[in-house]
Each structure stands twice: as C-alpha cells, then as structure tokens.
Design a protein around this motif. Structure first.
Motif, PDB file in Angstrom:
ATOM      1  N   UNK A   1      -5.962  -2.405   2.506  1.00  0.00           N
ATOM      2  CA  UNK A   1      -5.741  -2.188   3.937  1.00  0.00           C
ATOM      3  C   UNK A   1      -6.571  -3.148   4.781  1.00  0.00           C
ATOM      4  N   UNK A   2      -7.766  -3.467   4.322  1.00  0.00           N
ATOM      5  CA  UNK A   2      -8.619  -4.404   5.054  1.00  0.00           C
ATOM      6  C   UNK A   2      -7.942  -5.769   5.151  1.00  0.00           C
ATOM      7  N   UNK A   3      -7.373  -6.227   4.024  1.00  0.00           N
ATOM      8  CA  UNK A   3      -6.646  -7.497   4.048  1.00  0.00           C
ATOM      9  C   UNK A   3      -5.487  -7.444   5.037  1.00  0.00           C
TER      10      UNK A   3
ATOM     11  N   UNK B   1      -1.023   9.201  -9.771  1.00  0.00           N
ATOM     12  CA  UNK B   1      -0.927   9.182  -8.319  1.00  0.00           C
ATOM     13  C   UNK B   1      -1.955  10.119  -7.686  1.00  0.00           C
ATOM     14  N   UNK B   2      -2.489   9.689  -6.556  1.00  0.00           N
ATOM     15  CA  UNK B   2      -3.435  10.515  -5.809  1.00  0.00           C
ATOM     16  C   UNK B   2      -2.643  11.405  -4.858  1.00  0.00           C
TER      17      UNK B   2
ATOM     18  N   UNK C   1       0.854  -1.184   0.000  1.00  0.00           N
ATOM     19  CA  UNK C   1       0.000   0.000   0.000  1.00  0.00           C
ATOM     20  C   UNK C   1       0.886   1.230   0.000  1.00  0.00           C
ATOM     21  N   UNK C   2       0.391   2.316  -0.560  1.00  0.00           N
ATOM     22  CA  UNK C   2       1.104   3.582  -0.516  1.00  0.00           C
ATOM     23  C   UNK C   2       2.272   3.662  -1.479  1.00  0.00           C
TER      24      UNK C   2
ATOM     25  N   UNK D   1       2.377   9.460  -1.598  1.00  0.00           N
ATOM     26  CA  UNK D   1       1.215   9.455  -0.705  1.00  0.00           C
ATOM     27  C   UNK D   1       1.059   8.068  -0.071  1.00  0.00           C
ATOM     28  N   UNK D   2       1.192   7.964   1.237  1.00  0.00           N
ATOM     29  CA  UNK D   2       1.019   6.666   1.895  1.00  0.00           C
ATOM     30  C   UNK D   2      -0.419   6.171   1.844  1.00  0.00           C
TER      31      UNK D   2
END
Length: 512
Positions: free
Chosen positions: A204-206, A318-319, A165-166, A170-171
């Motif tokens: 993130x849920x995983x 990228x966000x 992730x991240x 941006x993380x």
C-alpha cells in the motif's frame, strides 16, 4: 464478533524457495571472520556431532538455559510491530535452502561454500558457493519481484506500476489466487498473520507513493524510505547505543569520503555483496527473543496466541476481515491507543518458540528440533561459526567499542544446567548465537542488543547501504544515465513525518 476458523495448510516456514530480483544479482553466503576456527573446533568437538547436539539441547532445548519456563522475561522498549518488521527485513536479504540442520557439507566443502569473499583468487567466488537466494541490498525484491514485466502476477494490469492488494475475501489482505496462495515476491512473507500484514503495508505504501510518479521513480522513493527506516529507526532502536553511534558516524564519513567503513570485506571479486553466516545464523536471529506469546490483533481480538491455529495465525492462508491487524495496538501510531512491546532482547525464548507446533516443523519433528533455539545453535555448528569471544576480539581490533562478556559471567549462567568442567570450557569458547543473546541480557538488561550483535548488524547493513544505490548514496538521472548525486544525503519526505524522526509508525499513519 466471530468468524470461521481458518483451515491449516501444511507449509514449511522459512524454507520455501522464493523468486527474487534486484538491481543486483543474487549472491552467496560467506564468512565475516575468515581466519577464525569454530567454537566446536576450539573444544575438539568438530567431529563429535552427538556431543554438540547434547550441548545444544542443554542450552536451547526444552527446559534448557534459553527456555523461558517461568515466563520471567520482562518486555523491552521496542514496540511489538518491530518483531515482524525485523522478519520482513530478513526475508528481503537472506534465503538459504541448501544447508542442512543435521550434518550437511564436509568441513572442506563448507570452507568453500561459505568462505571468505576473496578467498579463491582468480576463480569466480560466486560459483558453487552456498547460494543466498536473496539480493543483500535492501531493495525490497520481496515486494517488487522481478518488476512489472517479469512478475506481472504481482501487479495491477489496469494501472501501470501499481501493485495488487486485497482479494475477494478481504480487501485488507495480500493478493491471493483462487486457492488462497499469496501473490507476493517472497512466499515466506505469508508465514504468519503479522508479517503478511507487514507485506500489505509496504504494498500500500508503494501504491500511494506512485501517485504523480512512474514505476521506477516510486520504487526508488519507497526503497529509500525503507532503507532509512532500517538504519535510522530499526537499528537505532535495537542496537547498543555506543556501537550504533560509532557506526553511524563512520558510515556517514564513508558515504562522503568513500573509505573507512565497513571494517570487514563482504563484497566478492565480482562486486556482489555476500551474506556472512555470522549475521544470518547468529546475530540477526536476535529477533527470536523479541517474540511474545500473546499478541493483540485489533479491538475485537486483543489477545491471540502466536500459533493459534483456530485463527490462522500460523499463516499461509487468507486473513479474514475480522483479523485485519490494527498496527496501533503494536506500534506507537496514536497517542490515544495503548500498544504492546516486544519481549526483552535476551537469552530467553518464549515457550512457543521452544515447542514449535506441527504446522511449523511437521508432526514427526523430534523434541529438540521443535526448539528454535536448538535449531539456531545446531545450524551454527553445521556452518562452523566461531565463538563469541573470538568475534568480540576481532570486532574490537577493527575499532568497534566492544563491551564483551567475561568468562565468569557466562559460567555463572551455564552452571545451572552444565557440569562444572563443561561450563568452564564453554564459558571460554561460547557458541556465537548464545553469546550474543546473553551479552544483550547482561550488558544492556535486555533493552538493546549487546555490542557484539550490534556491531555485526551495523557492519552488514552498512555494507548494503554503501555498496548499493541507497539513501546514503542516492542517484539522479542525467541524460538517461544514473549517476551519484552530489550534496546532502537523501532525507525522507517531510510530509510523512509526524516528528523529527521518520519511523515505521509514520508509514502506518500515511497509508491509513
């Protein structure tokens, strides 16, 4: 607060070829109503594509019947986040990179490519079919790819089973390589900022569910929670109440007794779930009507246009930290925060979807091809979808509580744009996508899908849940082998639920 506008990169939304995986093999598209002729054939228009395009333009083009020119559509009772959860689900179960918007295979080829699951006797029905490059099994292959060994670029090699992730920018963004390409199981889940952030939510849920479990245990846990959300949260919110109650009763009986549901055969001779084009090209496209023109992203950006290129909302980039989505503005996460709703489920699409911008369709797209409603209608013609009337009759005959449209109800709407003779003919042989959306508008006032669209959705998702290892048919490991567990149907972790029902908002609260 300000940031540097994101650079727009040319990508084709929804058509990128994705690599997927599953506990099942990839499947093919098929027909749910195998013996029905198409609406165009019923009107003797099957070999008249120019006339069909004219009809599609009057229905779904600029200033057509489906264009919400007055911005008059009210909001629904469905929180706006479910628009992008619906898109996330779609990318998990369907991907067609073969059929053409204009033209395509011949009638004979289409009857084979997207035919009945059991139509070819001893011939392998999976061979030479219109391929679905997704496994129709709600297995989150768009998250997991082929797993840690075959898709190592999706995983954190310092922590076994953990998804990346991240990124350095941006993380709270999906992982990306040096040029900003998302490292995710399906590249379409980066096609707008909201579905990208929905992908991040499940990554993130995983990772949080992985604590105390090995990868396979966490993966199954996340899949079951996700499947439960699809059936008991998402479908329950958007489907006609009578149809959902009927299907819910039937599917739970079938989970115990092994028969009675689904009502239609969607599994081919090789045991693979096929994806009916009546679902992928018509019924599930109801999500397009949910789309708003303006969305809040967070407290600093409470009103952003859906395709505002200044902010990179068209995706594939990228966000920025400043545009990290706060789901409490789009979902019932907090009692202290107001959130926005989706647009009504009806036959009117917002202007942004009738005039799709260059980054989505390309600068040389025609005026009609910029309209998502036009494209949906034309694709339905290309794939020979039956009329809404024929589908309604077939569903009712199978036992579904169908409350379909009368020809008078349809004709009254068509008369605004069509000459009287064509309005009358189309009111009896209505393109399936338009019929489903108009039924929702007239029969349920845009609050929910009508009975026809709801029945197709519950039939297809019900097949996935009953045919595969799912929360309805959980498996346990016995002596190294997976077997179906006896007893009660699996239930979500009680620690995740704020109330009796487990919802998407619970996932957001848990991850935060």
């Amino acid at each position: 607060m300000s940031h540097t506008p994101a650079k727009s990169k040319k990508q084709m939304h929804g058509v990128s070829k994705a690599r997927g995986c599953s506990h099942l093999e990839l499947g093919s598209f098929s027909r749910m109503f195998c013996n029905e002729t198409s609406w165009a054939q019923d009107l003797n228009l099957e070999d008249k594509p120019e006339e069909v395009e004219r009809i599609a333009a009057l229905l779904g083009g600029i200033n057509g019947v489906m264009h919400d020119t007055r911005l008059s559509t009210p909001y629904s009772c469905v929180p706006a986040a479910y628009t992008f959860f619906a898109q996330f689900i779609d990318h998990d179960v369907t991907l067609d990179t073969t059929s053409d918007l204009h033209g395509g295979p011949t009638k004979h080829q289409l009857n084979f490519l997207a035919g009945c699951p059991h139509a070819h006797g001893g011939v392998n029905p999976h061979t030479h079919r219109l391929p679905n490059l997704r496994s129709a099994s709600l297995d989150l292959d768009c998250v997991y790819g082929f797993g840690p060994e075959a898709s190592p670029h999706l995983y954190d090699d310092s922590q076994p089973g953990r998804l990346l992730v991240g990124n350095k920018e941006n993380p709270n963004d999906v992982p990306r390589n040096r040029v900003g390409t998302a490292l995710i199981g399906d590249p379409r889940n980066d096609e707008n900022i909201f579905v990208s952030q929905m992908q991040l939510l499940f990554l993130k849920f995983h990772n949080k569910r992985l604590v105390g479990k090995n990868f396979e245990e966490a993966q199954q846990d996340v899949r079951y929670h996700y499947q439960y959300l699809v059936w008991n949260d998402f479908l329950k919110r958007v489907c006609d109440e009578a149809v959902f109650d009927f299907a819910n009763t039937e599917i739970h009986k079938a989970a115990k007794m092994g028969e009675g549901f689904p009502k239609f055969k969607l599994v081919d001779d090789c045991g693979r779930i096929t994806m009916p084009v009546e679902f992928s090209v018509a019924a599930y496209r109801f999500g397009h009507s949910l789309v708003r023109s303006i969305y809040p992203i967070n407290a600093d950006y409470p009103a952003i246009e859906l395709f505002d290129e200044r902010f990179g909302t068209v995706g594939f980039s990228a966000v920025p930290k400043a545009l990290t989505v706060d789901w409490s503005f789009l979902l019932d996460v907090s009692e202290c925060q107001n959130y926005v709703m989706s647009k009504s489920i009806d036959h009117l699409l917002t202007d942004e979807l009738i005039r799709l911008p260059n980054p989505v369709v390309g600068k040389f797209a025609s005026e009609n091809d910029r309209s998502l409603a036009f494209r949906n209608l034309l694709r339905g013609y290309v794939l020979h979808l039956p009329s809404g009337q024929k589908v309604a009759s077939a569903l009712q005959n199978s036992g579904y509580p169908i409350n379909g449209l009368s020809s008078e109800e349809i004709e009254a709407v068509l008369a605004k744009k069509f000459e009287a003779s064509m309005a009358k003919e189309l009111s009896k042989h209505t393109p399936l996508f338009f019929y489903i959306m108009l039924e929702s508008s007239i029969k349920n006032n845009g609050k929910r899908l009508g009975s026809v669209g709801s029945a197709i959705l519950t039939e297809v998702f019900g097949t996935m849940l009953l045919h595969c290892n799912s929360f309805l048919k959980p498996t346990v490991e016995t002596n190294g082998c997976d077997t179906t567990a006896e007893g009660d149907i699996w239930q979500p972790d009680a620690c995740l639920r704020q109330n009796d029902d487990f919802t998407l908002a619970d996932v957001v609260r848990y991850v935060q």
